[in-house]
Design a protein around this motif. Structure first.
Motif, PDB file in Angstrom:
ATOM      1  N   GLY A 230      -3.243  -0.613  15.508  1.00 29.17           N
ATOM      2  CA  GLY A 230      -3.895   0.508  14.841  1.00 29.17           C
ATOM      3  C   GLY A 230      -4.062   1.719  15.731  1.00 29.17           C
ATOM      4  N   VAL A 231      -3.229   1.812  16.777  1.00 30.81           N
ATOM      5  CA  VAL A 231      -3.306   2.961  17.685  1.00 30.81           C
ATOM      6  C   VAL A 231      -2.794   4.214  16.972  1.00 30.81           C
ATOM      7  N   ILE A 232      -3.547   5.287  17.104  1.00 29.32           N
ATOM      8  CA  ILE A 232      -3.175   6.551  16.464  1.00 29.32           C
ATOM      9  C   ILE A 232      -2.132   7.243  17.331  1.00 29.32           C
ATOM     10  N   PRO A 233      -1.056   7.788  16.733  1.00 21.08           N
ATOM     11  CA  PRO A 233      -0.041   8.488  17.538  1.00 21.08           C
ATOM     12  C   PRO A 233      -0.672   9.568  18.417  1.00 21.08           C
ATOM     13  N   ASP A 234      -0.180   9.666  19.652  1.00 21.43           N
ATOM     14  CA  ASP A 234      -0.772  10.601  20.619  1.00 21.43           C
ATOM     15  C   ASP A 234      -0.753  12.046  20.109  1.00 21.43           C
ATOM     16  N   ASN A 235       0.324  12.408  19.391  1.00 25.47           N
ATOM     17  CA  ASN A 235       0.411  13.794  18.929  1.00 25.47           C
ATOM     18  C   ASN A 235      -0.662  14.120  17.889  1.00 25.47           C
ATOM     19  N   VAL A 236      -1.071  13.124  17.088  1.00 26.56           N
ATOM     20  CA  VAL A 236      -2.130  13.340  16.098  1.00 26.56           C
ATOM     21  C   VAL A 236      -3.469  13.593  16.800  1.00 26.56           C
ATOM     22  N   VAL A 237      -3.774  12.777  17.806  1.00 27.48           N
ATOM     23  CA  VAL A 237      -5.025  12.942  18.556  1.00 27.48           C
ATOM     24  C   VAL A 237      -5.005  14.269  19.313  1.00 27.48           C
ATOM     25  N   GLN A 239      -3.411  17.030  18.544  1.00 29.71           N
ATOM     26  CA  GLN A 239      -3.601  18.144  17.602  1.00 29.71           C
ATOM     27  C   GLN A 239      -5.076  18.314  17.228  1.00 29.71           C
ATOM     28  N   ILE A 240      -5.777  17.211  17.070  1.00 33.74           N
ATOM     29  CA  ILE A 240      -7.205  17.278  16.741  1.00 33.74           C
ATOM     30  C   ILE A 240      -7.993  17.835  17.926  1.00 33.74           C
ATOM     31  N   TYR A 241      -7.663  17.368  19.107  1.00 34.50           N
ATOM     32  CA  TYR A 241      -8.427  17.753  20.305  1.00 34.50           C
ATOM     33  C   TYR A 241      -8.207  19.211  20.700  1.00 34.50           C
ATOM     34  N   THR A 242      -7.026  19.745  20.412  1.00 34.65           N
ATOM     35  CA  THR A 242      -6.695  21.098  20.876  1.00 34.65           C
ATOM     36  C   THR A 242      -6.800  22.174  19.792  1.00 34.65           C
ATOM     37  N   GLU A 243      -7.135  21.788  18.565  1.00 31.05           N
ATOM     38  CA  GLU A 243      -7.214  22.764  17.476  1.00 31.05           C
ATOM     39  C   GLU A 243      -8.398  23.718  17.702  1.00 31.05           C
ATOM     40  N   PRO A 244      -8.150  25.046  17.799  1.00 26.94           N
ATOM     41  CA  PRO A 244      -9.236  25.994  18.099  1.00 26.94           C
ATOM     42  C   PRO A 244      -9.937  26.583  16.878  1.00 26.94           C
ATOM     43  N   VAL A 245      -9.404  26.348  15.673  1.00 27.21           N
ATOM     44  CA  VAL A 245      -9.957  26.961  14.466  1.00 27.21           C
ATOM     45  C   VAL A 245     -10.644  25.896  13.621  1.00 27.21           C
ATOM     46  N   LEU A 246     -11.914  26.129  13.284  1.00 24.25           N
ATOM     47  CA  LEU A 246     -12.715  25.113  12.601  1.00 24.25           C
ATOM     48  C   LEU A 246     -12.156  24.767  11.223  1.00 24.25           C
ATOM     49  N   ASP A 247     -11.765  25.775  10.437  1.00 26.40           N
ATOM     50  CA  ASP A 247     -11.238  25.500   9.096  1.00 26.40           C
ATOM     51  C   ASP A 247     -10.021  24.585   9.148  1.00 26.40           C
ATOM     52  N   ARG A 248      -9.120  24.878  10.090  1.00 24.93           N
ATOM     53  CA  ARG A 248      -7.909  24.054  10.207  1.00 24.93           C
ATOM     54  C   ARG A 248      -8.253  22.645  10.686  1.00 24.93           C
ATOM     55  N   LEU A 249      -9.233  22.553  11.593  1.00 25.51           N
ATOM     56  CA  LEU A 249      -9.575  21.229  12.129  1.00 25.51           C
ATOM     57  C   LEU A 249     -10.276  20.371  11.075  1.00 25.51           C
ATOM     58  N   THR A 250     -11.134  20.965  10.268  1.00 28.15           N
ATOM     59  CA  THR A 250     -11.769  20.175   9.202  1.00 28.15           C
ATOM     60  C   THR A 250     -10.727  19.675   8.205  1.00 28.15           C
ATOM     61  N   LYS A 251      -9.698  20.512   7.959  1.00 31.78           N
ATOM     62  CA  LYS A 251      -8.599  20.069   7.083  1.00 31.78           C
ATOM     63  C   LYS A 251      -7.833  18.920   7.735  1.00 31.78           C
ATOM     64  N   ARG A 252      -7.600  19.043   9.057  1.00 28.08           N
ATOM     65  CA  ARG A 252      -6.908  17.950   9.769  1.00 28.08           C
ATOM     66  C   ARG A 252      -7.714  16.653   9.661  1.00 28.08           C
ATOM     67  N   MET A 253      -9.030  16.764   9.765  1.00 32.80           N
ATOM     68  CA  MET A 253      -9.877  15.579   9.656  1.00 32.80           C
ATOM     69  C   MET A 253      -9.775  14.957   8.263  1.00 32.80           C
ATOM     70  N   ARG A 254      -9.715  15.789   7.214  1.00 34.17           N
ATOM     71  CA  ARG A 254      -9.549  15.248   5.854  1.00 34.17           C
ATOM     72  C   ARG A 254      -8.211  14.531   5.726  1.00 34.17           C
ATOM     73  N   ASP A 255      -7.157  15.152   6.248  1.00 36.43           N
ATOM     74  CA  ASP A 255      -5.830  14.524   6.196  1.00 36.43           C
ATOM     75  C   ASP A 255      -5.820  13.228   7.000  1.00 36.43           C
ATOM     76  N   PHE A 256      -6.520  13.234   8.138  1.00 40.15           N
ATOM     77  CA  PHE A 256      -6.605  12.052   9.005  1.00 40.15           C
ATOM     78  C   PHE A 256      -7.210  10.869   8.246  1.00 40.15           C
ATOM     79  N   VAL A 257      -8.306  11.118   7.547  1.00 43.18           N
ATOM     80  CA  VAL A 257      -8.975  10.055   6.792  1.00 43.18           C
ATOM     81  C   VAL A 257      -8.095   9.584   5.634  1.00 43.18           C
ATOM     82  N   ARG A 258      -7.411  10.519   4.951  1.00 44.03           N
ATOM     83  CA  ARG A 258      -6.533  10.151   3.836  1.00 44.03           C
ATOM     84  C   ARG A 258      -5.351   9.300   4.290  1.00 44.03           C
TER      85      ARG A 258
END
Length: 320
Positions: A230-237, A239-258
Motif C-alpha cells: 500500500g505504498v503511495i507512489p513517490d511522485n504523488v507524495v 506533489q502534495i508536499y510541494t504544492e504551494p497553492v491551497l486550492d490546488r492542494l485541497t483538490k489533490r487531497m480530494r483526488d487522493f482520497v478518491r
C-alpha cells in the motif's frame, strides 16, 4: 495433516515451536529457559516493537511446558478486541478458577495480547484477578507500549523488553522461507528492501512475501511488494508536499482520497519526507510535525479522513 500444514499462513507455519527457536532475543530466552527447568514461572510482561517475537515466545514457552496439553492449559485473548472489564470478570476469571491439577505443572497460563489496549478499569480488575488466582494461573501481558500498563500490573510482572530484530537475522529467516517455499525473491538487497517497507516487523514482512508470491508466483518484483504494502507512489507524495497553492492542494487531497490511498500511509511517507528535507526551516518543520501528529490522532479517533487531510494541506502550504 500435510494439507493443513500447507494451507497455513506462513507467519504461523514458520512461527518458533520451542523457546530455543526464538531468534535474537538471547537475554529473554536465557531467563525463560531457567524458568522451564525449575517449573516456576512468574507473571510476565513482554513489551517492544511489533513483529519482534513476543507472542511467538510465550506460545513456544507454553508448548515446552505443557506438550500435548497445550490447548487445554492456555487461554489466549487479544485485548484489542476483547478489552473491557466484562472479559476480565467472565472469561479470564472463569478460566483462572480452574485448577491445573494434572501433570507436573500446577498452573495454567492466560495470554493477553495487545494489553496496552485494555481500558484502565479492565486493567484494575485484572490486578485483583492476578492476586486472587496466583496459585492456579500465570498471566502474560504483551504490549507495544509499556507506559500504557498501569503501575500495579507493572509491579506484579517480570518485564522483558524485546529488541528490534537485526537486519541480518531477518534476511536469513526470509531467505530460509523463500528457499522452502520456492519463492523467486531471494537477493539480499531485495530482502532488505522488503524489511525496510515492513519497518523491521518480521510478521508483516512474511505476510507481504506470501501475498506477493500468490499474486506473482513466477517472479516477484519490488513494485509488486510496494503495491501490496500500500505504498503511495513517490511522485504523488512529492506533489502534495510541494504544492504551494491551497486550492490546488485541497483538490489533490480530494483526488487522493478518491483514489483509495491510505491516509495513514500518506502521513508516514510525509513524515519521512519532512525529516529528510534540509531546505525547510526548523520552526516550519516543527509546525508540520505537530500537525501530522494532530491529524493522525483525529483519524484514529474516527474523524473524516478528507477533512483531516485538507486541514493538513493548509499547514503544508503555509510552510512554503
Amino acid at each position: 495433516m500435510v494439507r493443513a500444514e500447507k494451507d497455513l499462513p506462513w507467519v504461523e507455519k514458520y512461527r518458533p515451536r520451542t523457546v530455543d527457536d526464538v531468534a535474537s532475543q538471547d537475554e529473554v530466552v536465557s531467563v525463560l529457559k531457567k524458568c522451564l527447568q525449575s517449573g516456576d514461572l512468574p507473571h510476565l510482561l513482554f513489551f517492544g516493537p511489533p513483529g519482534t517475537g513476543k507472542t511467538s515466545t510465550i506460545l513456544a514457552l507454553a508448548r515446552d511446558l505443557y506438550g500435548n496439553e497445550f490447548r487445554q492449559k492456555v487461554l489466549e485473548l487479544n485485548a484489542s478486541d476483547e478489552r473491557g472489564i466484562s472479559v476480565i470478570r467472565e472469561k479470564v476469571k472463569n478460566f483462572s478458577q480452574m485448577t491445573a491439577n494434572q501433570g507436573k505443572i500446577r498452573y495454567r497460563i492466560v495470554i493477553l495480547d495487545e494489553a496496552d489496549s485494555m481500558t484502565r478499569d479492565a486493567q484494575t480488575a485484572l490486578r485483583r484477578t492476578m492476586e486472587k488466582y496466583t496459585k492456579t494461573t500465570r498471566f502474560c501481558l504483551i504490549c507495544n507500549y509499556v507506559t500504557k500498563i498501569i503501575p500495579p500490573l507493572n509491579s506484579r510482572c517480570s518485564k522483558f523488553r524485546f529488541r528490534p530484530l537485526p537486519t541480518d537475522v531477518l534476511v536469513n529467516k526470509l531467505d530460509e522461507i523463500c528457499t522452502k517455499e520456492n519463492v523467486n525473491f531471494r537477493g539480499s538487497d531485495d530482502l532488505k528492501f522488503l524489511i525496510e517497507l515492513a519497518e523491521g516487523d518480521m510478521r508483516r514482512a512474511v505476510t507481504l512475501l506470501q501475498s506477493a508470491h500468490r499474486i506473482s508466483a513466477e517472479k516477484i518484483t519490488r513494485e509488486d511488494i510496494r503495491n501490496i504494502a500500500g505504498v503511495i507512489p513517490d511522485n504523488v507524495v512529492e506533489q502534495i508536499y510541494t504544492e504551494p497553492v491551497l486550492d490546488r492542494l485541497t483538490k489533490r487531497m480530494r483526488d487522493f482520497v478518491r483514489e483509495g490511498y491510505s491516509g495513514d500511509q500518506l502521513l508516514t511517507q510525509l513524515l519521512q519526507m519532512i525529516i529528510a528535507d534540509e531546505r525547510i526551516e526548523d520552526t516550519k518543520r516543527a509546525a508540520l510535525l505537530e500537525k501530522l501528529a494532530i491529524v493522525e490522532h483525529r483519524m484514529k479517533d474516527g474523524a473524516s479522513e478528507l477533512i483531516s487531510l485538507q486541514d493538513l494541506a493548509a499547514t503544508i502550504v503555509s510552510s512554503h
